[in-house]
Scaffold this active site. Structure first.
Site, mmCIF file in Angstrom:
data_model
loop_
_atom_site.group_PDB
_atom_site.id
_atom_site.type_symbol
_atom_site.label_atom_id
_atom_site.label_comp_id
_atom_site.label_asym_id
_atom_site.label_seq_id
_atom_site.Cartn_x
_atom_site.Cartn_y
_atom_site.Cartn_z
ATOM 1 N N CYS A 114 0.838 -1.197 0.000
ATOM 2 C CA CYS A 114 0.000 0.000 0.000
ATOM 3 C C CYS A 114 0.873 1.247 0.000
ATOM 4 C CB CYS A 114 -0.931 -0.003 1.210
ATOM 5 S SG CYS A 114 -2.005 1.445 1.281
ATOM 6 N N CYS A 159 -0.445 4.154 2.028
ATOM 7 C CA CYS A 159 -0.268 4.018 3.482
ATOM 8 C C CYS A 159 1.179 4.295 3.873
ATOM 9 C CB CYS A 159 -0.596 2.604 3.951
ATOM 10 S SG CYS A 159 -2.047 1.869 3.208
ATOM 11 N N ASP A 160 2.126 3.786 3.117
ATOM 12 C CA ASP A 160 3.511 3.736 3.584
ATOM 13 C C ASP A 160 4.489 4.617 2.802
ATOM 14 O OD1 ASP A 160 2.711 1.808 5.412
ATOM 15 O OD2 ASP A 160 3.058 0.171 4.004
#
Ligand code: NAP
Length: 338
Positions: free
Chosen positions: A144, A147-148
């Site tokens: 992701c 997300c990261d």
């Protein structure tokens, strides 16, 4: 022999959608029970965030929050309002009986007036040994980018994205904000992504593509340092130094137990046909989170739909399937002007 108790709401799944549904249902005094899932090699209670080290985009945590800590907090919040939690899977739902009859992985039978499905979707992985280990330890492997990708470790690095669909295009384009260079590794000579997203990626000066190439090994002890690539045509192998590896090879919704129960789309996601509602094709069964959303797939959107599902279940219990509480449609148009 079925247990006597008839549950108001059974929530299946324990990611942000499941716990948020539990908090709302419990505060509405529906006495919900959550089947949080039995731990297995692929799945652990708590969902995808249990595999995420640092969550920086969940509102309310200006310094970021550890994914597991966030899920434990959500679980504790549901428990605070006396949500009952069972560490088992639901493996069967019989939609023909009312109340519904559910069966758990331990053979327990449960009767329920409403069901909220929040079993999520799992990211697909290549299945390489180091890939899984480094993904679980915050070692620079992720499924992701949104997300990261903004984590400091990825700044000014060469980052690899595997896949040729819209997700790969989106993630690669997103990562150009932070990376020195983004290398898309795709197993074929053409993208499956929509032309507009593919063009955006292909024309980006920081993105280049390794066509007809697969990743055969992830290199690095504590953090990824490179990947071994193989040309699918010549079979030739070589190493590429990277400071991060992002997989974008699709997701699989956790809906095997729902086949023939509620309507699923061709990829297996639960269909919720009415926009802005969580009702499925079966009255009394609602769906929330990634199991019904292959588009946003964020913790915060999952939590939002979990809230919606609990409110929808509460209204269904009070008023039946046709309830549209709070929405008054005037029979005549209101007169214009003062
Ligand atoms: P997808 O369309 O299924 O694409 C997956 C990609 O990964 C494909 O290119 C596939 O290669 C590749 N792949 C699969 N398994 C692989 C393996 N084992 N090794 C190497 N490569 C592998 O998945 P997605 O990109 O996540 O998209 C899912 C859905 O969400 C699509 O409908 C998409 O349009 C939608 N979506 C939309 C947006 C947007 O509009 N903003 C953004 C993201 C996703 P092949 O092509 O060779 O099969």
């Amino acid at each position: 022999m079925a247990e006597e108790k008839i549950e108001n709401v059974v929530i299946i799944g324990s990611g942000p959608a499941g716990w948020t549904a539990a908090v709302y249902a419990a505060r509405a005094q529906l006495d919900p029970v959550v089947f949080e899932g039995a731990p297995s090699r692929e799945m652990i209670p708590g969902g995808q965030l249990m595999f995420t080290t640092e969550v920086e985009n969940y509102p309310g945590f200006p310094e970021g929050v550890d994914g597991q800590a966030l899920m434990m907090s959500m679980r504790a919040q549901a428990e605070r309002f006396d949500t009952r939690i069972v560490t088992e899977d639901i493996v069967e739902v019989d939609p023909s009986s009312r109340p519904f009859l559910l069966r758990s992985s331990e053979g327990r039978e449960i009767r329920a007036r409403t069901v909220i499905v929040a079993t999520g979707a799992r990211a697909n992985w290549l299945g390489l040994e180091n890939e899984e280990r480094l993904a679980q330890t915050g070692g620079g492997v992720s499924a992701c980018a949104v997300c990261d990708g903004a984590l400091p470790a990825f700044r000014d690095q060469v980052l690899a994205v595997v896949g040729g669909g819209d997700s790969a295009m989106e993630e690669a384009t997103y990562l150009t904000k932070f990376a020195r260079e983004v290398v898309i590794v795709h197993r074929r000579d053409a993208f499956r992504a929509s032309p507009i997203m593919a063009t955006r990626a292909l024309e980006h000066p920081k993105i280049r593509v390794e066509w007809n190439t697969v990743v055969t090994e992830v290199l690095g002890e504590d953090f990824v340092t490179g990947i071994r690539l193989q040309d699918t045509e010549s079979g030739e192998e070589r190493e590429l130094e990277v400071g991060g590896l992002f997989l974008a090879i699709g997701h699989t919704p956790n809906t095997a137990f729902l086949k023939g129960v509620v309507e699923l789309d061709e990829s297996g996601y639960v269909l919720t046909p009415t926009p802005w509602r969580t009702a499925t094709s079966v009255d009394g069964i609602f769906a929330a989170g990634d199991v019904m959303d292959d588009y946003y797939r964020q913790a915060v959107t999952a939590a939002g739909t979990g809230c919606m599902a609990a409110l929808d279940a509460e209204r269904y219990l009070a008023h039946g399937a046709d309830a549209e509480v709070g929405v008054e449609v005037p029979a005549e148009p209101a007169p214009a002007g003062p």
